[in-house]
Design an enzyme around this catalytic site. Sequence first.
Site: not given
Ligand code: DSN
Length: 478
Positions: A64, A66, A241, A270, A273, A279
């Site tokens: 943990y 925090e 974003d 994120t 991607k 993730r």
């Molecule tokens: N799930 C992502 C996507 O496929 O674009 C975005 O949240």
Amino acid sequence: MSLNAESTAFRSALEVIRAVEPRVADAIGAELADQRESLKLIASENYASPATLLTMGNWFSDKYAEGTVGRRFYAGCQNVDTVEALAAEHAKELFGASHAYVQPHSGIDANLVAFWAILADRVESPALKKAQVRQVNDLTEADWFALRRELGNQRMLGMSLDAGGHLTHGFRPNISGKMFDQRSYGTDPATGLIDYDRVAEAAREFTPLILVAGYSAYPRKVNFRIMREIADSVGATFMVDMAHFAGLVAGKVFTGDFDPVPHAHIVTTTTHKSLRGPRGGMVLCGPELADQVDRGCPMVLGGPLPHVMAAKAVALAEARRPDFADYAQRIVDNAQALAEGLLRRGTTLVTGGTDNHLVLLDVSSYGLTGRQAEQALLDSGIVTNRNAVPQDRNGAWYTSGIRIGTPALTTRGLGTAEMDVTAELIHTVLSQTTPGANADGTPSKAKYVLDPATADKISKQATDLLATFPLYPTITLT
Ligand code: DSN
């Protein structure tokens, strides 16, 4: 490192797991086999490196932590401090940001942290200052609500979902659409492109607290310099974003007006991607919002995941290597080759092409819904996802679009020649699929007809195409 260190690591891990729950070990092995065999064109997915994956399977998971580096609510966090600081340092260097917060567990969490930080900066802090107190708890409930009403502009202007925006940018069924009084900007119906004059007009009329840019299904670059000017003209905080295109920013494909970091007050992303990490999520900002952002956990987030922060540090270190810029450029080259291959075969593309990692097909020109097209492609070994197109007549469930992206196949090593073959496979499936009917004879938006022999043939061709580009070539599990 010996040549088969990666194989040894994964094999040993599976052996240990198999001794406890063999079905989980089998599922992990099956997942690798499935990923190896499918033509993965989901624009938001990728293949993280073995080093990144291995970093997540250890005892950091048990801790943990925090709070923030050096200021935790739990004792014994010195090693977590090391990896969190490393991840933040790599992120700051990679993106040229002055502050990085690497605790968010996902993109939605990163956006919630950013919304919280902006609200705290723009609403809570002025309210407390006006009341001459340090904390909300020092106010009576009635005083707090009165101040919030007086100062609480909680309006958000973001890109609409059907134009390619994300559900967390104020879409009503998402919490962002409930927290904020939201309006959206769309795209020009003729070109499919963002019309900056219309965005400026909407901002003037609505005077949002937050102007959000960024997308999940817009196949073009966004001019963040212009968007910042619009935000400034109405006193809005400008948030970007960049979840989908963070890899293209990291790899310096998007620079100048198209790099969000120098233009936005706050940037979220994120890490899994196009950035090709584990993730997770991340927030970048300047010093003005840093303190509020660092309050993300426990204000908005559950306890940080130290094993994932460690993996973020590894993946961000990978993204700082020169070959990542080459990878990022190849993602865009491949998307453009795929778009050109489809256009040459008569497919309708939203905006007529792409300048990022994704291509959005309007499959109504094949007489199909997105759902029918997605399933027919899946039957043929091609993994995509259905997606709304601007002004979609089939709604968000059935849709009229298919979104495809190149980050994953580019990681595997496929290039522009293979993208042309991929375009041929997609076009063949879509042109040979016809809409199906319900039992009562009415047209169905889900059912479709595709000769199984055609699906098998395409599936085999997809497997043949992938055979030259093995996934995780250093890893054999048997
Ligand atoms: N799930 C992502 C996507 O496929 O674009 C975005 O949240």
